[in-house]
Design an enzyme around this catalytic site. Sequence first.
Site, mmCIF file in Angstrom:
data_model
loop_
_atom_site.group_PDB
_atom_site.id
_atom_site.type_symbol
_atom_site.label_atom_id
_atom_site.label_comp_id
_atom_site.label_asym_id
_atom_site.label_seq_id
_atom_site.Cartn_x
_atom_site.Cartn_y
_atom_site.Cartn_z
ATOM 1 N N LYS A 157 19.722 -15.768 9.855
ATOM 2 C CA LYS A 157 19.259 -14.458 9.390
ATOM 3 C C LYS A 157 18.024 -14.657 8.536
ATOM 4 O O LYS A 157 17.858 -15.713 7.921
ATOM 5 C CB LYS A 157 20.348 -13.782 8.550
ATOM 6 C CG LYS A 157 20.221 -12.288 8.464
ATOM 7 C CD LYS A 157 20.751 -11.593 9.702
ATOM 8 C CE LYS A 157 20.614 -10.095 9.620
ATOM 9 N NZ LYS A 157 21.329 -9.425 10.715
HETATM 10 P P1 NAD Z 1 18.579 1.319 10.376
HETATM 11 O O1 NAD Z 1 17.632 0.955 9.290
HETATM 12 O O2 NAD Z 1 18.070 1.720 11.721
HETATM 13 O O3 NAD Z 1 19.552 2.513 9.883
HETATM 14 C C1 NAD Z 1 20.275 2.503 8.690
HETATM 15 C C2 NAD Z 1 20.840 3.912 8.486
HETATM 16 O O4 NAD Z 1 21.726 3.893 7.373
HETATM 17 C C3 NAD Z 1 19.781 4.955 8.161
HETATM 18 O O5 NAD Z 1 20.165 6.192 8.754
HETATM 19 C C4 NAD Z 1 19.853 5.065 6.630
HETATM 20 O O6 NAD Z 1 19.386 6.309 6.152
HETATM 21 C C5 NAD Z 1 21.333 4.904 6.437
HETATM 22 N N1 NAD Z 1 21.739 4.442 5.121
HETATM 23 C C6 NAD Z 1 21.258 3.436 4.381
HETATM 24 N N2 NAD Z 1 21.918 3.338 3.222
HETATM 25 C C7 NAD Z 1 22.849 4.327 3.230
HETATM 26 C C8 NAD Z 1 23.841 4.771 2.330
HETATM 27 N N3 NAD Z 1 24.022 4.179 1.153
HETATM 28 N N4 NAD Z 1 24.638 5.810 2.693
HETATM 29 C C9 NAD Z 1 24.476 6.423 3.873
HETATM 30 N N5 NAD Z 1 23.548 6.061 4.780
HETATM 31 C C10 NAD Z 1 22.739 5.040 4.447
HETATM 32 O O7 NAD Z 1 19.554 0.067 10.489
HETATM 33 P P2 NAD Z 1 20.499 -0.309 11.705
HETATM 34 O O8 NAD Z 1 19.780 -1.251 12.600
HETATM 35 O O9 NAD Z 1 21.127 0.920 12.265
HETATM 36 O O10 NAD Z 1 21.598 -1.193 10.956
HETATM 37 C C11 NAD Z 1 22.665 -0.601 10.231
HETATM 38 C C12 NAD Z 1 23.677 -1.675 9.917
HETATM 39 O O11 NAD Z 1 24.151 -2.259 11.135
HETATM 40 C C13 NAD Z 1 23.193 -2.852 9.076
HETATM 41 O O12 NAD Z 1 24.265 -3.332 8.293
HETATM 42 C C14 NAD Z 1 22.825 -3.895 10.120
HETATM 43 O O13 NAD Z 1 22.842 -5.217 9.609
HETATM 44 C C15 NAD Z 1 23.950 -3.665 11.109
HETATM 45 N N6 NAD Z 1 23.695 -4.126 12.479
HETATM 46 C C16 NAD Z 1 22.620 -3.688 13.174
HETATM 47 C C17 NAD Z 1 22.471 -4.096 14.500
HETATM 48 C C18 NAD Z 1 21.350 -3.591 15.358
HETATM 49 O O14 NAD Z 1 21.366 -3.879 16.557
HETATM 50 N N7 NAD Z 1 20.410 -2.835 14.838
HETATM 51 C C19 NAD Z 1 23.393 -4.971 15.085
HETATM 52 C C20 NAD Z 1 24.484 -5.389 14.334
HETATM 53 C C21 NAD Z 1 24.634 -4.942 13.031
#
Ligand code: NAD
Length: 429
Positions: free
Chosen positions: A117
């Site tokens: 990461k």
């Molecule tokens: P992103 O930045 O596209 O979206 C994050 C979302 O969460 C946004 O809508 C933001 O406004 C919201 N958010 C942030 N803090 C918040 C809070 N305290 N309360 C409510 N909403 C909140 O990110 P993403 O790619 O969707 O990733 C989200 C999570 O999933 C992370 O933990 C990431 O590590 C994990 N993840 C992502 C992927 C991927 O393919 N993108 C894969 C596995 C895990």
Amino acid sequence: MSPERPPTAAPAGSELNVYESAEARFEIAARRLGLEQGVYRYLKYPDREITIYIPVAMDNGHMEVFIGYRVLHSSVRGPGKGGIRFAPDVSLDEVRALAAWMTWKCAVVNIPFGGAKGGVICDPERLSRTELERLTRRYTAQLAEWFGPERDVPAPDIGTNEQTMAWVMDTYAMHVRQATTAVVTGKPLELGGSQGRKEATGRGLMICCEKAVAKLRMKRETCRVIVQGFGNVGSHAALLMHQTGFRVIGAADVHGGIYNDKGLDIPRLYDWVYGQGKSLAEFPGGGEKVSAQEILFRPCDILVPAATENQITAANARRLDCKILCEGANGPVTSQADPVIEEKEIFIVPDILGNAGGVTVSYFEWVQDRQGFFWRESEVNERLRDVMERSFDQVVQYAETHGTNNRIAAYILAIDRVARALKLRGFYA
Ligand code: NAD
């Protein structure tokens, strides 16, 4: 091996950070598995942690120096794999935890990657596009010797996207003097990205929810779903679940959310946020306004925390009112909330299984890039379904065999796979 942490709920305010949470679960699983000392020590620590200082010429002519990290937790089963996060609260502990989770996640779904990461402490919303490009290129250049399709393969995470990956790919290509699409995943389709990658994490969550509902003999049509986080993961999970007949009754992003027990029109909400660029909390489609945190505690059948870490803690877990907790974010529940969730008999789909659809299709992207032969979206989705269904069944079977919850079962399955590979390779002295 150090003693297993007692499975008791912590008093409010004394929660573990994400790294400590990841470690606590690793230790419980390692003990259950009877992991031998040497292997335990080997897997407990990362292979390497790199901290870099990244000078960037800002648009105003000044120079800023940003701090960046790349942690390779393990390459026992294959090259390191894991996203790059751009966020103001990135820390080495967080990146370390996320790297370890990638090792376990890739092992749960049995794809031939290790775990890695990266992160940069910055606020991408306050950087211009050209500043972001310079930051990304310099970060990549400083780490170029450690990256590579057979070494360590980044992907997007919070604050980074397809464009960021295109810049990483181009910078790496300039250094090695050849186009190397397989050095990153989550790229635009035009540069060797995969069909279905954007939706993959949400699709994997949807498949896990289908399996969990069938396992608990519930009916999908009557299942009320709440999704916290409406970014890449949460928005696609909500859309796909809506399309496949679940009733999505709540959604929130960092600025707040909406709740309607009769169901939300998710395609309209998606268009409101992504088509029209409006605020989710201002959605006029009918619903009560709820804070980003409160949405977690509204009654529902399936809760999908898909925002960020440590949302559910020992201090608030008793307020959960769901039957299934399907984790989209990495580490949305602290390890000290685990016993409360177990006590409440909530069926958990742990992050290292639930959100593994993303890395699974990243693996498909890497395979396609290396072959120079690309698959149809239906092929990608079908293969993803196979992987997710098989992994779900294996985790649930491990939980039954080891008499533990699904989270610890997923860790046991993963650690067992990595440990076997490690023993076959042996310790090079
Ligand atoms: P992103 O930045 O596209 O979206 C994050 C979302 O969460 C946004 O809508 C933001 O406004 C919201 N958010 C942030 N803090 C918040 C809070 N305290 N309360 C409510 N909403 C909140 O990110 P993403 O790619 O969707 O990733 C989200 C999570 O999933 C992370 O933990 C990431 O590590 C994990 N993840 C992502 C992927 C991927 O393919 N993108 C894969 C596995 C895990």
